[in-house]
Enzyme design. Structure first.
Site, PDB file in Angstrom:
ATOM      1  CD  GLU A 268      -9.639  34.184  26.670  1.00  0.00           C
ATOM      2  OE1 GLU A 268      -8.812  33.304  26.457  1.00  0.00           O
ATOM      3  OE2 GLU A 268      -9.805  35.147  26.163  1.00  0.00           O
ATOM      4  CB  CYS A 307      -6.223  32.341  24.225  1.00  0.00           C
ATOM      5  SG  CYS A 307      -7.476  33.445  23.473  1.00  0.00           S
TER       6      CYS A 307
END
Length: 694
Positions: A268, A307
């Protein structure tokens, strides 16, 4: 709630952080110094001792796996719930340490209480969706032969290795728990490696979890510092998950041992997420203000170190001035400095290395963009000593040419920096969004369902999550940057191509799927569920008269018969109010595909219940639903039906009735057939059944 005697404040803890390896805390000698990003003072050291990863892995594969396999899905789900409660009880001790990372209390809420919330969410998933035992029968068995004695299906079992989690610095607690919850529920031990710069907060959380006494032995280990030869010692039963930069993910993914052993690797990675202001939104509409708030929030929460933060702000060409002015005004109100102060709304970046990296990326972005606001070394900082900290002012840029290569489409400054990118029309906006080469999330702000209908499928090809925001959803919306346990977290391309969370999907990532083939009886034995065509057990005692413990999978009742009459159809129609022509209009029914009047499907269900229910008081406490209902063969007037009731599945959730009676869930397979032995209706009934003993 009482306060923790274990982790109350930074000064109450050793200045040398420790790893938790093979059930022991390791580390007394000071290694790398960790400086506070708030004022530059040294607050902790990593430990200098070398970790024996061969011992660590052996401990996880033996002690850890054994302790987890001694439990089942239901008991592990209960353990997650209790761990979540424990962390919330001592959350203030974690908040105190989190301030040292540069995070405000609002930032820390996402990390600390969001992490505990993820434990609760997966506890609920396990209790609601998983069986007792350690095997998932993924779908119904289906026949592979003509005579009904050779079936196929799929099962999921826990992988027999170790989950290695390599996490980013921005969410030291949530980043660990969102992975741990899924692998723990799946029955797989894990070794967690947090980013060194904020590992002191992860260590505090692991200490609380360990000292709670709730963690099964070997189920969780913690690395402070480097991973050494850990990745080289893994095998094909292990799993690696990574959160961090796309460049680091690419390097780790091609570790020879990971490639040679086909070790699952889920990444990720950071991504160039965007938000799109649709052309239908005017400056005076509520959606315009929602857009401004969302962008500003994503620039400043965690100082932009997320993120999922909005890096590219896609706006109509005719809205550049309005958006620039409103965002500038909103960002100017942001108070920045020491997060210990209640008046501070944005804290520091997580480290001085991070600040240097963000400023270097900002310089690259300025080659293709112009400054709108921010990037001012003279901005005001609140708090004593904060001038020595790792602070950056929220900075807004305007792309000179959104269609050009590079710039904000390729460069990510992992801090409070976003770039405005004007578009000509909605198709142009879709094309610009795709230029991020794969992102975790995008937000579309629009009032028009037709725009959403067109745009969202196109965005979905390049994004892991699409957040549609308008005034109607705004009051309940969790926002652009909030991954939720029930929804997939991940994205294609640059974002890593991996998937985390997603409810039960996240659990299955740590399990091995296998196809199984055999007779129905054999498949029933393997799956712990009755498979139609398999061996059944009949006795003089009605299944509804048996307590939960006494019921056997495959215990069955074949009922007496009942012939359906016109009176049945008329009475049911009058009672239900359902006078559909297929049941009452003889001429219309003859012209239909059935060529005659047929009974209501729900009458068939009611009649079947009348055939198999034992009406007297007994252990069955309640029927709370039907699953997989299908009406297969029509039932005309004069047909004779009967039902077979079979105990299909038992789930012990450890729950009590409102009266305090222990109970379990029993799923019954029901087959209703006609006089020709043709299947008329098929479904599962879910019941709560009393236990004799707790």
């Amino acid at each position: 709630m009482s306060q923790s005697p274990v982790v109350q404040s930074p000064v109450a803890r050793s200045p040398v952080l420790q790893s938790f390896i093979a059930g022991e805390w390791l580390g007394n000698q000071a290694g790398q110094a960790l400086a506070s990003p708030v004022n530059g003072e040294t607050i902790y050291h990593t430990h200098a001792e070398t970790i024996d990863f061969a011992r660590s892995l052996e401990f996880a594969r033996t002690k850890g796996r054994a302790s987890l396999m001694a439990m089942d899905f239901q008991s592990r789900a209960s353990c997650l719930r209790d761990l979540g409660k424990h962390l919330l009880e001592y959350k203030e001790s974690l908040y105190a340490i989190s301030l040292l990372t540069g995070a405000t209390r609002n930032d820390s809420w996402v990390d600390i209480e969001g992490g505990a919330g993820t434990l609760f969410a997966y506890a609920s998933v396990g209790r609601r969706e998983l069986p007792s035992g350690n095997l998932i029968h993924e779908d119904d068995a289906f026949p592979l032969g003509r005579d009904g004695q050779f079936f196929g299906s799929h099962i999921l079992v826990p992988r027999q290795g170790v989950a290695v989690h390599i996490n980013a610095f921005n969410f030291p607690i949530w980043g660990m728990l969102e992975k741990f919850a899924a692998n723990f529920l799946a029955g797989m031990p894990c070794i967690v490696k947090p980013a060194t710069s904020t590992s002191y907060l992860t260590e505090a959380c692991v200490r609380l979890m360990h000292e709670s006494g709730l963690l099964p032995e070997g189920s969780l280990q913690l690395i402070i510092g480097r991973t050494g030869d850990l990745l080289d010692r893994l095998d094909g039963q292990d799993v690696v998950t990574f959160t961090g930069s796309a460049s680091t993910a690419a390097k780790l993914k091609v570790t020879p041992n990971i490639i040679n052993n086909s070790i699952p690797f889920n990444a990720e990675a950071d991504s160039l997420n965007c938000a799109i202001l649709a052309p239908d939104v005017s400056v005076d509409s509520p959606e315009f203000e929602l857009f401004i708030k969302e962008v500003a929030r994503e620039m400043t929460v965690k100082a932009g170190q997320k993120c999922t933060a909005i890096r590219r702000v896609l706006i109509p060409e005719n809205q550049v001035q309005a958006v620039s002015e409103r965002l500038t005004a909103r960002l100017a109100k942001m108070s920045i400095g020491d997060p210990h102060l209640d008046t501070v709304r944005m804290g520091a970046l997580a480290s001085f290395e991070q600040k240097a990296d963000v400023l270097a990326q900002l310089e690259q972005l300025l080659k293709s963009s112009q400054l709108v606001c921010g990037h001012d070394e003279g901005f005001e900082l609140l708090g004593k000593g904060s001038e020595k900290g790792a602070f950056i002012q929220p900075t807004l840029l305007l792309s000179n040419d959104p269609d050009a290569d590079g710039g904000a489409h390729d460069i990510e400054a992992f801090g409070p920096i976003s770039t405005l990118m004007p578009y000509k029309n909605i198709d142009h906006a879709i094309a610009l969004a795709a230029r991020g080469k794969g992102s975790l999330v995008t937000t579309l702000v629009t009032q028009d369902p037709e725009i959403a209908r067109k745009v969202v499928p196109a965005l979905a090809a390049w994004h892991g999550r699409v957040h549609i925001l308008n005034e109607a959803s705004s009051k309940e919306s969790t926002g652009h940057g909030s991954p939720l346990p029930m929804l997939k977290h991940g994205g294609p391309g640059r974002a890593g191509g991996g998937e985390e969370l997603g409810g039960i999907r996240g659990v299955k990532h740590y399990m091995q799927r296998a196809a199984i083939q055999g007779s129905p009886t054999m498949l029933s034995a393997v799956t712990g569920e009755y498979v139609r065509g398999g061996e059944t057990y009949e006795s003089d005692v009605h299944p509804f008269r048996r307590y939960f413990e006494d019921l056997r999978i495959g215990e069955s009742l074949l009922t007496h018969r009942r012939t359906v009459t016109e009176t049945d159809i008329v009475n049911f129609g009058c009672l239900s109010g359902d006078h559909f022509y297929m049941h009452f209009d003889d001429i219309a029914a003859r012209d239909s595909q059935f060529e005659q009047r047929i009974a209501h499907g729900y009458f068939v269900l009611s009649a079947a219940a009348g055939l198999f229910v034992s009406p007297g008081e007994g252990p069955v406490l309640a029927n709370y639903g039907l699953d997989t209902l299908r009406f297969i063969t029509p039932v005309p007037i004069g047909d004779t039906i009967r039902a077979r009731l079979t105990c299909k599945r038992k789930i012990d959730q450890g729950k009590l009735s409102p009266k305090g009676e222990p109970q379990g869930v029993v799923v019954w397979d029901v087959q209703v057939t006609n006089q020709h032995e043709e299947l008329v209706a098929s479904y599962d009934i879910l019941t709560l059944v009393k236990k004799q003993f707790d």
